[in-house]
Write a protein that holds these residues in place. Structure first.
Motif, PDB file in Angstrom:
ATOM      1  N   GLN A 118      -4.995  19.699   2.042  1.00  0.00           N
ATOM      2  CA  GLN A 118      -3.982  19.163   1.118  1.00  0.00           C
ATOM      3  C   GLN A 118      -2.887  18.357   1.859  1.00  0.00           C
ATOM      4  O   GLN A 118      -2.328  18.483   2.654  1.00  0.00           O
ATOM      5  CB  GLN A 118      -3.113  20.398   0.777  1.00  0.00           C
ATOM      6  CG  GLN A 118      -3.879  21.383  -0.188  1.00  0.00           C
ATOM      7  CD  GLN A 118      -4.171  20.785  -1.391  1.00  0.00           C
ATOM      8  OE1 GLN A 118      -3.443  20.112  -2.138  1.00  0.00           O
ATOM      9  NE2 GLN A 118      -5.364  21.401  -2.041  1.00  0.00           N
ATOM     10  N   TYR A 119      -2.943  17.093   1.174  1.00  0.00           N
ATOM     11  CA  TYR A 119      -1.773  16.108   1.742  1.00  0.00           C
ATOM     12  C   TYR A 119      -1.216  15.247   0.677  1.00  0.00           C
ATOM     13  O   TYR A 119      -1.636  14.924  -0.289  1.00  0.00           O
ATOM     14  CB  TYR A 119      -2.590  15.470   2.913  1.00  0.00           C
ATOM     15  CG  TYR A 119      -3.761  14.379   2.539  1.00  0.00           C
ATOM     16  CD1 TYR A 119      -3.509  13.302   2.239  1.00  0.00           C
ATOM     17  CD2 TYR A 119      -4.927  15.165   2.580  1.00  0.00           C
ATOM     18  CE1 TYR A 119      -4.319  12.378   1.926  1.00  0.00           C
ATOM     19  CE2 TYR A 119      -6.100  14.067   2.185  1.00  0.00           C
ATOM     20  CZ  TYR A 119      -5.666  12.743   1.685  1.00  0.00           C
ATOM     21  OH  TYR A 119      -6.746  11.922   1.420  1.00  0.00           O
ATOM     22  N   ASP A 120       0.020  14.807   1.149  1.00  0.00           N
ATOM     23  CA  ASP A 120       0.637  13.682   0.282  1.00  0.00           C
ATOM     24  C   ASP A 120       1.573  12.942   1.115  1.00  0.00           C
ATOM     25  O   ASP A 120       1.439  13.085   2.395  1.00  0.00           O
ATOM     26  CB  ASP A 120       1.305  14.453  -0.844  1.00  0.00           C
ATOM     27  CG  ASP A 120       2.443  15.325  -0.084  1.00  0.00           C
ATOM     28  OD1 ASP A 120       2.731  15.310   1.148  1.00  0.00           O
ATOM     29  OD2 ASP A 120       2.886  16.205  -1.172  1.00  0.00           O
ATOM     30  N   GLU A 121       2.303  12.173   0.609  1.00  0.00           N
ATOM     31  CA  GLU A 121       2.938  11.138   1.317  1.00  0.00           C
ATOM     32  C   GLU A 121       3.793  11.977   2.433  1.00  0.00           C
ATOM     33  O   GLU A 121       4.066  11.626   3.656  1.00  0.00           O
ATOM     34  CB  GLU A 121       3.962  10.264   0.682  1.00  0.00           C
ATOM     35  CG  GLU A 121       4.643   9.205   1.304  1.00  0.00           C
ATOM     36  CD  GLU A 121       5.497   8.059   0.676  1.00  0.00           C
ATOM     37  OE1 GLU A 121       6.053   7.291   1.143  1.00  0.00           O
ATOM     38  OE2 GLU A 121       5.479   8.114  -0.427  1.00  0.00           O
ATOM     39  N   GLN A 122       4.541  13.309   1.864  1.00  0.00           N
ATOM     40  CA  GLN A 122       5.437  14.109   2.826  1.00  0.00           C
ATOM     41  C   GLN A 122       4.628  14.532   4.158  1.00  0.00           C
ATOM     42  O   GLN A 122       5.045  14.414   5.145  1.00  0.00           O
ATOM     43  CB  GLN A 122       5.974  15.237   2.086  1.00  0.00           C
ATOM     44  CG  GLN A 122       7.060  15.810   2.835  1.00  0.00           C
ATOM     45  CD  GLN A 122       7.444  17.037   2.020  1.00  0.00           C
ATOM     46  OE1 GLN A 122       7.406  17.036   0.836  1.00  0.00           O
ATOM     47  NE2 GLN A 122       8.378  17.818   2.751  1.00  0.00           N
TER      48      GLN A 122
END
Length: 751
Positions: free
Chosen positions: A277-281
Motif C-alpha cells: 500500500q502506498y500513496d504520495e505520503q
C-alpha cells in the motif's frame, strides 16, 4: 531438441537426412555455395529423387563467417536479427581442387571436397571447430521439419552464454531452448533468451533465428553442440576472438552495443515494491527517512499500483492515491532531488478506456478469426499492443511521451515474455518467430521515446525480457527471485550468463522479490547489489527500506549500529558513489567495446583454468574482484587468480593462484584489487553524478614495478575528460603527469 535415440538410432517417427558430401563448391561473388546431397553421388541415377542441401558461406564482418543451410530455398526465410554492424566486401573466396575457402580477417572456413562432409573453421593455423559427418541434417518429425547443425567440441572445451540462465554457468551437458518465459529465477526458463554462445576455444556462435532455437550442448552428441530450428533453413555465424572479451567485442559490433547510460542511473534505486500500500505520503515518508539516515538515493520507482487496479496499462495516475501527480513529480525533482521511474507493460486491460480505443483502431493483436486476442492472466481481459503496426507503436509512444513531459525520467518495462502464438500480426509476421522478438519491438518503442525527450545519453530502461539486440537498450534486471541466499546465488549466475551473451549492464532485486528476507539475507544482498552495475531495492508484498530490518519485535526499535541494515546500506552506497569515476568510465567502455561492466572470471582471466567454472564472484570493471557472501555465518570461498591482490578494506596483499576461505561481517565482503591497478576514487558520496575531477584521488595499488606506467582516464558526467599517466619511479613512488585541472591527489596504498 533431440532427434536421435543414443548414437545409433533415431527418435520414434523421425527421419534425418544428412549432408553426405560437398558435391561441388562454387565461388559466387563474395560467397561460397556448396551443393551437399544427402547421399554420396556415385552414379548419375543417384542425383534423382534425392533431397539436397545448399550450404552458403558469407561474411558480414571481418572475423565473422556466416553459414546458411537450406533444404527448399523457395521457402520463406525465417526472421533473423538486426545485424547493425554488417558490411560488404570483407570476404575473400577461393576454390581449388574441388574444395573452397572463405576468409574473413583471421578466420577461415574450409570446405573439403567430396565425402565425408567436412566444414572447418580455422584461425592462426588451428581448427576452432567444425561440422563433420552427421552434423548438417534435415529432419522430419511428428512436430514438423527441422534443420540442425552440430559443431565439434574439443577436449576441455567449455560453453557459456545463451542468455540469462540461472543454472550452472558452464552449459556443457545442458538442453537449452531459446524461448522467452516468465518462469522466475529458480527454473530452467529464462526471461532473456539469446541464441549466442561462446567457448574457451576462442570463438562464439550466433544462430540467426528470432524464433525458437533448441540447443543440445554436448547433451545429444557429447562431443558436439547441436542447434536446430523449425522449417526449411538455418543460418548461423561463427565469430572469432580469440579471447572471450574479443568475441564479445566482435559480436556486439555485429548486433549492436549498449547505449551510453547517464551517471545518475548508477546510484541507488528505491521502489514502492509491488503489492504494498502506498500513496504520495508514503513516498515522501520513505524519501525523508532516507535523507534523515544519510542514505543517498538517486531514483524512486513507482511500481504497478501507480495506476488503478484492473486498468493496467492505461498510463493514468490513480487519483485516489496521487491526486496531484504534476505537483508531486515537481516536488520529487526539486525538493527530494531524485529521478522518477514508472512501471509499465505492453498489455491493455479491458477495463481501461484505452482498450476500446486500441481495439477500435486495430492496434491490438488478433486471433486468426479476426477477434482481439484476450486472456485473464495478469489483468482481466487484457490485450497486447501490436508493435508491428507503426500506428499502434506511435499511439503507445504518445501515452509515454505525455508522462515524460509530466516529469518521468525512465520506465521499468516489465513483462514481454507471455506472447501468444495463436495470433495474427499486422505485418504478417510468423507468430512463432515473433514470440521472442516482440520484446525487442516493445523495448525499442519505449527507448526511442526517452531518447527523443531526454537525449541519447539520458535514456534508461529497466527491462526484464530481451533477446539478441536487447543489449542496445539497457538496463536489464534479473526478474523474480526469492528472498534466500540460494536465490541470491542463482541471480548472480543469471547475470554472469547474460554478460557472456553480450549484455553490458545488469541489476537484480536486492533482498529478493518473493517473500521477505531476514535481516542477514537483506544485508548480504545489499552489499552484492551495490557492487553491481545497477542497484535497486525492490520486493513483492513487503517494503525494502533498510530500517524495516533489524527491528526489535518487542519494542519496534530500529537497530542502526555498525552492522545494521541501515549502516550496511549507507556503507555500500557511499562506497559505490566514491567509485563512480571508475564505474562510469568502464560503463562507457561497455558502450564503446561491448565488454560488460560486471565481468565473469573467464572473461577477465581466459588463460587461467581455475577461473573457468567460477560463478560466485566477478570482476567489477577490470580491476575490482567482488565475491558476494551467500551464507548466514559470513563464510565465503573466493578464488584469486595468480598474481598479487590487495584487500580493499585493509590494504594487505595476498598472493593468488588458488581458493581462500574467509569470514566476513555484514559490513564487508571479499573485495580485492588487481595487481598494478590505479583506481580513480571520487571525493563525494552523496550522489553519482558529480564532477569527478574535483578532489579526485588516484589510489596506486601494489604490483607496479619501477618504470611501469598506467594510464587512467576519467570522464565526468558532463563530458569533461582527463588522462592521468602514472609512472612508478625507482624509489617506488608514483609520479603523475596529466592534463587535468583541479585538486586531484595521488595515494600509494600500503597495508
Amino acid at each position: 531438441m533431440k532427434f536421435t535415440d543414443g548414437f545409433w538410432q533415431l527418435q520414434p517417427d523421425t527421419s534425418v537426412l544428412y549432408a553426405r558430401e560437398a558435391y561441388d563448391v562454387d565461388a559466387v561473388g563474395d560467397t561460397l555455395v556448396v551443393t551437399a546431397p544427402t547421399k554420396v553421388i556415385e552414379t548419375r541415377g543417384d542425383t534423382l529423387n534425392r533431397p539436397t542441401l545448399t550450404v552458403t558461406l558469407s561474411s558480414p564482418l571481418e572475423g565473422v563467417i556466416g553459414v546458411r543451410i537450406e533444404h527448399f530455398r523457395g521457402a520463406r526465410r525465417p526472421l533473423g536479427f538486426e545485424l547493425v554492424g554488417a558490411r560488404e566486401g570483407v570476404a575473400e573466396v577461393t576454390t581449388e581442387n574441388g574444395g573452397g575457402t572463405l576468409r574473413s580477417g583471421a578466420l577461415s572456413a574450409v570446405v573439403t571436397p567430396g565425402a565425408p562432409w567436412e566444414l572447418r573453421f580455422e584461425a592462426d593455423g588451428r581448427t576452432l571447430t567444425g561440422s563433420g559427418p552427421r552434423s548438417v541434417g534435415y529432419a522430419q518429425t511428428p512436430d514438423g521439419a527441422f534443420v540442425h547443425e552440430q559443431l565439434a567440441l574439443g577436449v576441455g572445451e567449455l560453453v557459456y552464454g545463451l542468455g540469462e540462465r540461472f543454472g550452472p554457468l558452464v552449459k556443457n551437458g545442458q538442453v537449452v531452448d531459446i524461448w522467452n518465459a516468465d518462469g522466475g529465477t529458480s527454473s530452467e526458463q529464462a526471461y532473456k533468451n539469446v541464441p549466442f554462445y561462446l567457448t574457451n576455444r576462442g570463438y562464439g556462435v550466433l544462430v540467426n533465428h528470432a524464433g525458437k532455437v533448441s540447443f543440445e550442448v554436448g547433451s545429444e552428441a557429447v562431443e558436439r553442440v547441436q542447434f536446430s530450428v523449425p522449417g526449411e533453413s538455418l543460418e548461423y555465424y561463427v565469430i572469432l576472438g580469440p579471447t572471450p572479451a574479443e568475441v564479445l567485442e566482435r559480436y556486439t559490433e555485429l548486433v549492436g552495443r549498449p547505449a551510453r547510460l547517464p551517471a545518475w542511473s548508477y546510484g541507488l534505486w528505491l521502489s514502492t515494491s509491488f503489492t504494498t500500500q502506498y500513496d504520495e505520503q508514503t513516498v515522501n515518508h520513505f524519501l525523508d527517512a532516507m535523507t534523515e539516515r544519510k542514505l543517498p538515493l538517486s531514483v524512486f520507482h513507482f511500481d504497478c499500483f501507480w495506476m488503478r487496479e484492473f486498468n493496467w496499462c492505461d498510463f493514468e495516475w490513480d487519483p485516489r492515491s496521487f491526486p496531484d501527480p504534476d505537483g508531486m513529480l515537481e516536488r520529487l525533482h526539486t525538493e527530494q532531488d531524485v529521478h522518477v521511474s514508472l512501471w509499465i507493460n505492453p498489455y491493455i486491460a479491458q477495463r481501461s478506456p484505452l482498450f476500446d480505443e486500441a481495439a477500435g483502431l486495430g492496434y491490438l493483436l488478433k486471433r486468426p478469426d479476426g477477434e482481439v486476442w484476450q486472456w485473464d492472466m495478469w489483468q482481466a481481459g487484457m490485450g497486447l499492443v501490436d508493435f508491428t503496426n507503426p500506428d499502434a507503436t506511435a499511439w503507445f509512444q504518445d501515452k509515454l511521451r505525455r508522462l515524460v513531459r509530466q516529469g518521468v525520467d525512465c520506465f521499468k518495462t516489465d513483462f514481454g515474455e507471455r506472447i501468444p502464438t495463436d495470433v495474427v500480426y499486422f505485418d504478417g509476421s510468423d507468430p512463432e518467430q515473433m514470440h521472442n522478438w516482440y520484446t525487442q519491438l516493445y523495448n525499442q518503442a519505449v527507448h526511442d521515446v526517452l531518447v527523443e525527450e531526454h537525449g541519447v545519453d539520458q535514456a534508461v530502461l529497466f527491462a526484464r525480457s530481451a533477446t539478441v539486440g536487447g543489449q542496445r537498450l539497457p538496463v536489464h534486471w534479473g526478474g523474480d527471485n526469492t528472498s534466500t541466499y540460494e536465490s541470491m546465488a542463482e541471480s548472480l549466475r543469471g547475470g554472469l550468463s547474460l554478460a557472456l551473451s553480450g549484455f553490458g549492464f545488469w541489476s537484480h532485486d536486492i533482498g529478493g522479490f518473493e517473500g521477505t528476507p531476514d535481516a542477514g539475507v537483506f544485508k548480504r544482498w545489499t552489499a552484492f547489489g551495490l557492487l553491481s552495475s545497477h542497484s535497486r531495492l525492490h520486493g513483492s508484498d513487503s517494503y525494502r527500506v533498510p530500517w524495516s530490518f533489524d527491528t526489535d519485535p518487542q519494542t519496534g526499535a530500529v537497530d542502526e549500529g555498525p552492522e545494521s541494515a541501515v549502516a550496511v546500506t549507507r556503507r555500500f552506497v557511499e562506497l559505490k558513489l566514491s567509485l563512480m569515476p571508475y564505474l562510469y568510465r568502464h560503463g562507457l567502455a561497455a558502450s564503446e567495446r561491448g565488454i560488460p561492466l560486471m565481468r565473469p572470471m573467464v572473461v577477465a582471466f581466459p588463460d587461467d583454468p581455475g577461473a573457468a567454472y567460477v560463478d560466485r564472484q566477478y570482476m567489477l570493471g577490470p580491476d575490482l574482484l567482488v565475491a558476494p557472501v551467500f551464507s548466514a555465518d559470513g563464510e565465503v570461498d573466493v578464488y584469486l587468480p595468480p598474481g598479487t591482490w590487495t584487500d580493499w578494506w585493509t590494504g594487505a596483499t595476498v598472493q593468488g593462484g588458488g581458493w581462500r576461505r574467509e569470514r566476513h561481517g555484514y559490513d564487508s565482503l571479499p573485495l580485492y584489487v588487481r595487481a598494478g591497478a590505479v583506481l580513480p576514487v571520487g571525493a563525494r558520496t552523496d550522489r553519482p553524478d558529480y564532477p569527478y575531477l574535483d578532489g579526485l584521488e588516484l589510489r596506486v595499488f601494489p604490483g607496479l614495478a619501477a618504470g611501469e606506467e598506467r594510464v587512467v582516464e576519467v570522464v565526468e558526467p558532463e563530458g569533461v575528460a582527463a588522462s592521468f599517466h602514472v609512472l612508478v619511479g625507482d624509489d617506488g613512488e608514483p609520479v603523475v603527469t596529466t592534463d587535468a585541472a583541479g585538486s586531484w591527489r595521488v595515494t600509494r596504498v600500503q597495508a
